[in-house]
Motif scaffolding. Structure first.
Motif, PDB file in Angstrom:
ATOM      1  N   ARG A   1       0.793  -1.209  -0.124  1.00  0.00           N
ATOM      2  CA  ARG A   1      -0.039   0.000   0.133  1.00  0.00           C
ATOM      3  C   ARG A   1       0.949   1.319  -0.107  1.00  0.00           C
ATOM      4  O   ARG A   1       0.640   1.974  -0.708  1.00  0.00           O
ATOM      5  N   PRO A   2       1.734   1.400   1.188  1.00  0.00           N
ATOM      6  CA  PRO A   2       2.594   2.551   0.992  1.00  0.00           C
ATOM      7  C   PRO A   2       2.995   2.675  -0.613  1.00  0.00           C
ATOM      8  O   PRO A   2       3.417   3.934  -1.002  1.00  0.00           O
ATOM      9  N   HIS A   3       3.880   1.668  -1.039  1.00  0.00           N
ATOM     10  CA  HIS A   3       4.309   1.575  -2.393  1.00  0.00           C
ATOM     11  C   HIS A   3       3.484   2.463  -3.395  1.00  0.00           C
ATOM     12  O   HIS A   3       3.939   3.230  -4.024  1.00  0.00           O
ATOM     13  N   THR A   4       2.147   1.532  -3.457  1.00  0.00           N
ATOM     14  CA  THR A   4       1.282   2.231  -4.529  1.00  0.00           C
ATOM     15  C   THR A   4       1.042   4.005  -4.003  1.00  0.00           C
ATOM     16  O   THR A   4       1.106   4.736  -5.312  1.00  0.00           O
ATOM     17  N   ALA A   5       0.870   4.378  -3.031  1.00  0.00           N
ATOM     18  CA  ALA A   5       0.870   5.652  -2.702  1.00  0.00           C
ATOM     19  C   ALA A   5       1.796   6.516  -2.938  1.00  0.00           C
ATOM     20  O   ALA A   5       1.691   7.533  -3.558  1.00  0.00           O
ATOM     21  N   ARG A   6       3.252   5.766  -2.714  1.00  0.00           N
ATOM     22  CA  ARG A   6       4.408   6.759  -3.000  1.00  0.00           C
ATOM     23  C   ARG A   6       4.283   6.753  -4.815  1.00  0.00           C
ATOM     24  O   ARG A   6       4.768   7.881  -5.396  1.00  0.00           O
ATOM     25  N   ASN A   7       4.043   5.695  -5.499  1.00  0.00           N
ATOM     26  CA  ASN A   7       4.105   5.654  -6.832  1.00  0.00           C
ATOM     27  C   ASN A   7       2.879   6.724  -7.152  1.00  0.00           C
ATOM     28  O   ASN A   7       3.417   7.240  -8.214  1.00  0.00           O
ATOM     29  N   ARG A   8       1.882   6.728  -6.797  1.00  0.00           N
ATOM     30  CA  ARG A   8       0.970   7.727  -7.123  1.00  0.00           C
ATOM     31  C   ARG A   8       1.525   9.101  -6.988  1.00  0.00           C
ATOM     32  O   ARG A   8       1.323  10.065  -7.750  1.00  0.00           O
ATOM     33  N   ALA A   9       2.067   9.401  -5.850  1.00  0.00           N
ATOM     34  CA  ALA A   9       2.575  10.609  -5.819  1.00  0.00           C
ATOM     35  C   ALA A   9       3.864  11.070  -6.674  1.00  0.00           C
ATOM     36  O   ALA A   9       3.779  12.248  -7.279  1.00  0.00           O
ATOM     37  N   ALA A  10       4.457  10.035  -7.029  1.00  0.00           N
ATOM     38  CA  ALA A  10       5.577  10.047  -8.020  1.00  0.00           C
ATOM     39  C   ALA A  10       5.144  10.742  -9.287  1.00  0.00           C
ATOM     40  O   ALA A  10       5.465  11.539  -9.928  1.00  0.00           O
ATOM     41  N   VAL A  11       3.893   9.774  -9.723  1.00  0.00           N
ATOM     42  CA  VAL A  11       3.450  10.142 -11.104  1.00  0.00           C
ATOM     43  C   VAL A  11       2.767  11.391 -10.964  1.00  0.00           C
ATOM     44  O   VAL A  11       2.844  12.126 -11.938  1.00  0.00           O
ATOM     45  N   GLY A  12       2.239  11.903  -9.695  1.00  0.00           N
ATOM     46  CA  GLY A  12       1.598  13.098  -9.738  1.00  0.00           C
ATOM     47  C   GLY A  12       2.625  14.326 -10.019  1.00  0.00           C
ATOM     48  O   GLY A  12       2.260  15.331 -10.461  1.00  0.00           O
ATOM     49  N   PHE A  13       3.692  14.038  -9.337  1.00  0.00           N
ATOM     50  CA  PHE A  13       4.816  15.144  -9.464  1.00  0.00           C
ATOM     51  C   PHE A  13       5.422  15.214 -10.988  1.00  0.00           C
ATOM     52  O   PHE A  13       5.684  16.270 -11.224  1.00  0.00           O
ATOM     53  N   LEU A  14       5.531  13.929 -11.460  1.00  0.00           N
ATOM     54  CA  LEU A  14       6.232  13.860 -12.997  1.00  0.00           C
ATOM     55  C   LEU A  14       5.090  14.376 -13.844  1.00  0.00           C
ATOM     56  O   LEU A  14       5.750  14.689 -15.138  1.00  0.00           O
ATOM     57  N   LEU A  15       3.785  14.196 -13.806  1.00  0.00           N
ATOM     58  CA  LEU A  15       2.797  14.392 -14.785  1.00  0.00           C
ATOM     59  C   LEU A  15       2.930  15.666 -15.266  1.00  0.00           C
ATOM     60  O   LEU A  15       2.919  15.839 -16.688  1.00  0.00           O
ATOM     61  N   PRO A  16       3.016  16.783 -14.586  1.00  0.00           N
ATOM     62  CA  PRO A  16       2.971  18.018 -15.160  1.00  0.00           C
ATOM     63  C   PRO A  16       4.211  18.400 -16.089  1.00  0.00           C
ATOM     64  O   PRO A  16       4.053  18.714 -17.335  1.00  0.00           O
ATOM     65  N   PHE A  17       5.515  17.779 -15.623  1.00  0.00           N
ATOM     66  CA  PHE A  17       6.734  17.922 -16.507  1.00  0.00           C
ATOM     67  C   PHE A  17       6.359  17.372 -17.756  1.00  0.00           C
ATOM     68  O   PHE A  17       6.757  17.701 -18.786  1.00  0.00           O
ATOM     69  N   CYS A  18       5.901  15.740 -17.547  1.00  0.00           N
ATOM     70  CA  CYS A  18       5.866  15.012 -18.893  1.00  0.00           C
ATOM     71  C   CYS A  18       4.784  15.397 -19.985  1.00  0.00           C
ATOM     72  O   CYS A  18       5.141  15.431 -20.829  1.00  0.00           O
TER      73      CYS A  18
END
Lengths: 441, 303
Positions: free
Chosen positions: B5-22
């Motif tokens: 679970r914490p992994h998915t949450a962290r992944n989601r956060a990472a995606v959230g941060f990366l998305l605008p750049f991407c």
């Protein structure tokens, strides 16, 4: 119309234009023609209009006061470095051009090539023909269609310092041979007759036009190019001789070094268009009363052949939402006496409207020009412009080629004739790139 | 399961941060490049002398590229910017390095003032800088030309031979301070212990600069040089702004100016696209070539 204003201003404008171009480029997508609607009686509409000619804002204001239902939003665009055309072509490409725009005569074919202009015959343009000077009207007719409403031209003549000419015992030259002789005399007095404007392609084209060149014509689907032709070579050889003999200066005209040269009397004449008066009066105010205007020198004495430099139209761009109203505005702008008066006051050039000159403020003696009614010279010049001249479809690029080639010839001591031959090859190559059939005439 | 679970949450956060750049990277960088490459492979065919019969886009293979490479003006532009780069980039980097070392020297005075003063030109947009310098180059307006004239020197900053170096001067004025600041920030990251150790070992200021500071700011030197190489190839606004002042700037003065005129003067978007792609390839080759040369490939990261 050609660049008007001091170099300081033109530098600033150039930068603004560069910025504006950047913005225009950012737009993308390929929207097709907007729906063409007819205005219903009583319906209020707005149209956008891109132009740069001085005085046009006042004329548009007048229209807007008189026509509350058809409001025109004027946007000034910069004419420096052909930036206005970059902006217009980008807007066309992006599918969001203005309804109307100022387009010079020489640039109409390149907009046709992009299918950028509305044919006006459908909206009754044919009936307007008699309101305009003949050769200027011919400049907007292509393949039987009318593609713009004529606005103004730039008939050429010779501005000269009459006081110095008199002091040195020379007359304004009547022929090009006399011009060369006059140039020698003036050089002996420590001044120059002229600065050869290698940065001004249309100026050179104008003088080739006067010599009888016809650079472009079409035969069926095929363009015949005659830039490398006898009249052009004659003009090229003539100026090469003057440049090599150091009888003319070679600083870019309408830039500060040139302005200081005409202020100081280092350069004592200028082969230029009618709109050149504003530049001399505005930038060499202290020489008031010393200038006069003489007709262009001739290849054949007394032939009265004329040339044109610059000149604009008002055109409707593809997708203009209310073409009928837009054309009515364009016709009003360029023929209504009040509007033409405002444009003349701004210095827009030589009126395309037949009735524009007589009785206008152009039709008066001028203190600056030694009390001469100098515009009579330009009036005669405009009447004598050869009507058969046509421009090709790659003018902006061609003008660049001419200035590149002439400057290169001046620097590398190459021949001007070879330079113009190179221009012809480049123009043919450019037109092939456009997918057109083209050959040397 | 609880472990992920914490992994998915962290992944989601990472995606959230990366998305605008991407999203921005894809839409404003990758997509235009793909579009340019696509454009460069087509050409237009028209019907009728005035093209009023309509136009069709047809596949052109590499003909736009051969067309660009056969254009002597376009190639001359490359030659010009390469000559410019070979001279201007080393001069500017050397100047920036000297200024950075001087300002970071232990005995420096008025550091904040000088750092700001040197950096200030970078805050002036390139177009404005070119206008300013244009006034200083044009005879008739320029006080510099007038002064030299008074001293009996007839200097024309805008002549065929001097123009490129007049432009180099503008570029150097604009960017030396910027490069200096990058070097200073790297110098500040050097741990004080190293200086202390050097002092204890009896190193003088010169030795500290050459033996310690320079090797340690090497990555920053490589970075600023690569940026300068790319900047040189993209030379555009300076020649365009100075153009009205002199006949010596032609339509293909730099490759970028040539591509611009091809696109917006001649409306040959397809050839212009090919030229832009060629320019990008040359910039890549030179940048990576330089990094390989200094053996620091990968340290600086992708452009």
């Amino acid at each position: 119309m050609n660049p008007v204003g001091t170099s300081r201003r033109s530098l600033l404008a150039a930068s603004a234009a560069t910025a504006a171009t950047g913005l225009a480029v950012a737009g993308c997508g390929s929207g097709d023609d907007a729906t063409v609607a007819r205005r219903k009686p009583g319906q209020s509409i707005r149209m956008t209009f891109w132009a740069w000619v001085p005085g046009i804002d006042k004329a548009v204001d007048l229209w807007n006061r008189k026509n509350p239902e058809v409001q025109v939003d004027l946007e000034k665009v910069s004419p420096h470095n052909s930036a206005q055309y970059a902006k217009m072509h980008s807007a066309l490409k992006a599918g969001n051009p203005p309804d109307l725009a100022q387009v010079e005569y020489m640039n109409i074919p390149e907009f046709l090539l992009e299918r950028g202009l509305v044919e006006l015959g459908e909206y009754g343009a044919g009936a307007q023909k008699d309101k305009f000077v003949g050769w200027q009207w011919e400049q907007v007719v292509y393949d039987g269609g009318v593609y713009a409403v004529p606005q103004a031209s730039g008939p050429m003549a010779m501005f000269h310092r009459a006081d110095l000419y008199e002091k040195w015992g020379v007359e304004p030259p009547a022929t090009w041979d006399e011009y060369e002789a006059t140039a020698r005399t003036i050089r002996k007095e420590g001044a120059y007759i002229e600065s050869f404007p290698a940065t001004m392609g249309p100026w050179f084209a104008g003088l080739a036009w006067q010599a009888g060149a016809e650079w472009f014509r079409t035969e069926g689907d095929t363009w015949k190019i005659a830039i490398d032709s006898e009249p052009t070579r004659r003009v090229a050889d003539f100026w090469e001789g003057l440049v090599r003999g150091k009888l003319v200066k070679t600083v870019p005209v309408m830039q500060s070094p040139w302005y200081s040269a005409i202020q100081s009397g280092e350069v004592v004449s200028w082969l230029s268009a009618s709109w050149g008066d504003a530049l001399i009066t505005g930038n060499a105010a202290k020489t008031k009363g010393k200038w006069r205007v003489a007709p262009l020198p001739q290849w054949k004495r007394g032939a009265g052949a004329s040339a044109n430099w610059g000149g604009s139209t008002t055109a409707l761009f593809r997708g203009a939402r209310y073409p009928q109203d837009a054309m009515d505005f364009a016709v009003w702008l360029n023929t209504d006496p009040e509007s033409v008066d405002l444009l003349i006051a701004g210095g827009y050039g030589w009126p395309a409207a037949k009735k524009g000159f007589e009785g206008s403020r152009l039709d008066r003696p001028s203190d600056f020009f030694d009390g001469q009614k100098y515009n009579d010279v330009f009036a005669a010049s405009d009447k004598a412009v050869d009507t058969s001249w046509k421009w090709g479809p790659t003018t902006v690029a061609m003008i660049n080629h001419i200035t590149d080639a002439l400057n290169d010839a001046i620097n590398s001591k190459g021949s001007f004739t070879d330079a113009m031959r190179k221009v012809q090859q480049q123009v043919i190559s450019d037109m092939r790139d456009k997918g057109l059939k083209v050959e040397a005439a | 399961m609880a472990r992920t679970r914490p992994h998915t949450a962290r992944n989601r956060a990472a995606v959230g941060f990366l998305l605008p750049f991407c999203v921005l990277f894809l839409t404003t960088f990758v997509a235009p490049i793909c579009y340019a490459v696509h454009q460069s492979l087509f050409r237009v065919e028209r019907k009728g002398a005035l093209g009023l019969g309509g136009e069709t886009e047809v596949f052109a293979g590499l003909s736009n590229y051969t067309h660009a490479l056969e254009d002597s003006q376009f190639l001359a532009g490359f030659g010009r910017v390469l000559l410019f780069g070979v001279v201007q980039v080393p001069v500017m980097i050397l100047l920036a390095t000297v200024l950075a070392l001087l300002l970071e020297a232990a005995s420096a005075r008025g550091v904040v003032f000088f750092r700001t003063a040197f950096f200030l030109p970078y805050g002036v947009p390139g177009v404005i800088a070119s206008i300013l310098w244009g006034f200083l180059y044009v005879p008739g307006i320029s006080p510099i030309v007038e002064m030299l004239d008074g001293a009996g020197l007839d200097v024309d900053f805008l002549s065929d031979g001097t123009l490129l170096w007049s432009i180099a001067n503008i570029v150097t004025w604009e960017f030396t301070g910027y490069n200096m600041l990058i070097l200073i920030s790297q110098l500040k990251a050097v741990p004080d212990e190293l200086y202390e150790a050097a002092r204890i070992d009896g190193a003088n200021a010169w030795q500290v600069a050459v033996r310690i500071k320079l090797p340690l700011i090497r990555p920053a030197l490589v970075l600023t040089t690569v940026f300068s190489i790319i900047g040189t190839l993209q030379l555009f606004s300076e020649p365009l702004v100075l153009k009205p002042l002199t006949g010596n700037i032609d339509t293909g003065y730099t490759p970028n100016v040539h591509a611009y005129n091809e696109a917006f003067g001649a409306n040959n978007y397809h050839v212009a696209a090919a030229e832009a792609v060629l320019l990008a390839v040359v910039a890549c080759v030179l940048s990576f070539g330089f990094m390989r040369l200094v053996g620091r490939r990968g340290k600086v990261g992708d452009e």
